[in-house]
Design a protein around this motif. Structure first.
Motif, PDB file in Angstrom:
ATOM      1  N   PRO A   1      58.466  32.462   6.385  1.00 33.96           N
ATOM      2  CA  PRO A   1      57.494  32.070   5.348  1.00 33.96           C
ATOM      3  C   PRO A   1      56.499  31.006   5.815  1.00 33.96           C
TER       4      PRO A   1
ATOM      5  N   ILE B   1      53.498  27.830   0.458  1.00 29.45           N
ATOM      6  CA  ILE B   1      54.552  27.271  -0.379  1.00 29.45           C
ATOM      7  C   ILE B   1      54.305  25.768  -0.509  1.00 29.45           C
TER       8      ILE B   1
ATOM      9  N   TYR C   1      60.334  42.438  -7.308  1.00 35.74           N
ATOM     10  CA  TYR C   1      60.332  41.394  -6.282  1.00 35.74           C
ATOM     11  C   TYR C   1      59.774  41.985  -5.000  1.00 35.74           C
TER      12      TYR C   1
ATOM     13  N   PRO D   1      54.329  36.410  -1.751  1.00 38.81           N
ATOM     14  CA  PRO D   1      53.830  35.993  -3.059  1.00 38.81           C
ATOM     15  C   PRO D   1      52.506  36.652  -3.431  1.00 38.81           C
TER      16      PRO D   1
ATOM     17  N   LYS E   1      57.788  27.603  -4.463  1.00 33.65           N
ATOM     18  CA  LYS E   1      56.781  28.122  -5.381  1.00 33.65           C
ATOM     19  C   LYS E   1      55.406  28.036  -4.734  1.00 33.65           C
TER      20      LYS E   1
ATOM     21  N   TRP F   1      54.133  32.160  -8.196  1.00 32.24           N
ATOM     22  CA  TRP F   1      55.160  33.006  -7.611  1.00 32.24           C
ATOM     23  C   TRP F   1      56.293  32.133  -7.088  1.00 32.24           C
TER      24      TRP F   1
ATOM     25  N   ARG G   1      59.914  31.907  -4.734  1.00 33.20           N
ATOM     26  CA  ARG G   1      60.699  32.491  -3.650  1.00 33.20           C
ATOM     27  C   ARG G   1      62.182  32.316  -3.972  1.00 33.20           C
TER      28      ARG G   1
ATOM     29  N   ASN H   1      63.016  36.696  -1.241  1.00 37.10           N
ATOM     30  CA  ASN H   1      62.103  37.573  -1.971  1.00 37.10           C
ATOM     31  C   ASN H   1      61.201  36.752  -2.888  1.00 37.10           C
ATOM     32  N   PHE H   2      60.114  37.382  -3.374  1.00 35.56           N
ATOM     33  CA  PHE H   2      59.163  36.693  -4.245  1.00 35.56           C
ATOM     34  C   PHE H   2      58.984  37.464  -5.556  1.00 35.56           C
TER      35      PHE H   2
END
Length: 504
Positions: A226, A380, A396, A400, A421, A429, A431, A436-437
């Motif tokens: 990520p 994020i 999901y 995002p 987030k 969105w 996580r 997953n998002f």
């Protein structure tokens, strides 16, 4: 130099104690709740504590299996924990060893697990002559052992003259070799990046085979996926021996003699390289010169040298290196305690690496995640963990936004842990713990968190007339989903008296 007799006696004492101490109540406490050990030493001062007591408490038992523990602490004959100090003059006399003193140097310098080594000032080490004309950057390496570092403190670090940081994302437990993630790696990456620092990451390895090194690389890649756009410095294979773990000094020597140690480093680096990152190998002077083929490694990857010298004199290591860790006793405004200090050298004046960022996959389907425009890679910004409950069926995805691949859907009533987030257009969105998002519009917060203020029984119902199932240790973080007459129901279905907890 570490007293080997005391050390091995301590290992025997710990082994016997673990065999006869069931600690049943504490273990059951974790089975009934979130199941995450509070490994981090962030809220714990370990000096003077008893190692045996830590090993049998499920809230702290993994602390002594973290290789970084032995960088900062020693264990006495009867389990008493002491902060580590090493006489740098003793270490320095083996800096250019003869053939008959190399093993002695290895014991003193090899695992570099010492405080008080090198010099304390930022940027005070003498620059090696071959790098005099290179651009030099001040760099820290950070793990959860530096405790929680706030966003504002990262800005203070930047203002103090630090431009780069290499953050531990995980490591291998000393005995089992299984992987763990660093408690604060996500917060550290996000906050350091937002403060304007250049980011690299490292994994602390105990690999004994190339297969293990490849597994560790895959684990590292999963953790940092990520944050790929934020990582512009190398992804590091930190390869260090530790007499309390699987990769002892004698084992490293054996792997080095057979050439396997070098192949282990290559296995990790090649996997990292295949995913578009720049790999780097961290090791100390002795390991690089005697147990690894440093010429082979430096021809393929960047090298991060650890070599602490008395009064910060220039290292005499003969090979090439991108970074030099010259001290473990540095101090920088914004972070408390001793820090590892590093120089990064760049001939071009740019310390960043040419890593490629793979664009997100596109496979849109807007069922309870709504279409969102995505003109740039979302970041994020909040990694505070909390639980949510799904209000209605929601998709999901791998990232995002609806331009990312749909992987499945969560049913109404599903309880999820959100650990990150970000904003995408007008949507927020989240996580999940599984990576997953989902669009948080279709969820609601589930309960709230508390921390126990003392060892606390948990029961089958809300009252002392109900059966005691076990005990939570002091400092245990619980999620409370409902309250009744001063009692709280945890997410694991147990009940605790809330007067003995503190709301977070």
């Amino acid at each position: 130099m570490r007293n080997k007799i005391l050390k091995w006696t301590m290992i025997m004492v710990l082994s016997v104690s673990l065999a006869v101490s069931p600690a049943v109540g504490v273990m059951e406490a974790h089975a009934g709740d979130d199941g995450q050990y509070l490994r981090s030493p962030a809220d714990t001062n370990l000096e003077g504590k008893n190692a045996i007591a830590l090993m049998v408490d499920s809230d702290t038992k993994d602390v002594l299996q973290d290789p970084m523990f032995y960088r900062y602490y020693d264990i006495g004959l009867f389990g008493q924990i002491k902060k580590k100090t090493v006489d740098t003059d003793e270490m320095e006399k083996y800096n250019t060893p003869s053939a008959d003193t190399k093993d002695m140097k290895a014991e003193v310098v090899s695992d570099m697990n010492c405080m008080g080594c090198g010099i304390s000032g930022l940027g005070k080490a003498e620059v090696p002559s071959k790098y005099k004309n290179y651009k030099r950057y001040n760099c820290l390496d950070i793990s959860e052992w530096q405790k929680k570092i706030s966003a504002s403190n990262w800005k203070t670090v930047k203002n103090a003259g630090v431009t780069h940081v290499i953050i531990r994302v995980g490591g291998s437990y000393l005995k089992s070799g299984s992987s763990f993630s660093d408690t604060y790696y996500e917060q550290n990456i996000t906050n350091a990046y937002n403060a304007g620092l250049k980011i690299g990451v490292y994994y602390f390895s105990q690999a004994l085979t190339t297969a293990e090194a490849q597994r560790e690389a895959e684990y590292t890649l999963k953790l940092i996926k990520p944050y790929k756009s934020k990582i512009t410095m190398p992804v590091v294979f930190d390869y260090e021996s530790n007499e309390s773990g699987r990769l002892t000094g004698s084992k490293l020597k054996s792997l080095g003699k057979s050439g396997t140690a070098t192949k282990i480093c290559e296995a990790f680096c090649e996997k990292v390289k295949s995913e578009g990152y720049t790999p780097m190998v961290y090791a100390n002077y002795t390991t690089l010169e005697n147990y690894l083929n440093y010429k082979t490694l430096q021809s393929k990857y960047k090298i991060w040298l650890a070599n602490y010298t008395t009064k910060g004199t220039a290292t005499t290591y003969p090979g090439e290196y991108y970074a030099w860790q010259y001290s473990s006793s540095g101090r920088v405004s914004g972070i408390s305690g001793d820090l590892d200090m590093n120089y990064i050298f760049s001939k071009s004046g740019s310390s960043e690496t040419s890593q490629t960022v793979t664009p997100p996959e596109t496979n849109g389907s807007a069922s309870n995640d709504e279409s969102t425009s995505q003109t740039q890679k979302p970041q994020i910004t909040d990694v505070t963990a909390y639980k949510v409950k799904v209000k209605s069926k929601v998709n999901y995805r791998t990232g995002p936004g609806t331009s990312y691949t749909k992987k499945g859907s969560f049913k109404k009533g599903k309880i999820l842990t959100i650990n990150g987030k970000c904003k995408v257009g007008d949507a927020t969105w989240g996580r999940t713990k599984g990576g997953n998002f989902l669009n948080l519009k279709y969820t609601k917060k589930y309960g709230y968190q508390v921390k126990t203020t003392t060892r606390l029984n948990y029961r089958t119902g809300p009252g002392t007339s109900y059966k005691v199932k076990g005990t939570f240790a002091k400092g245990k973080v619980l999620t409370i989903v409902s309250k009744k007459n001063g009692w709280g129901k945890t997410s694991g279905g147990n009940y605790v008296l809330l007067k003995y907890t503190k709301k977070l």
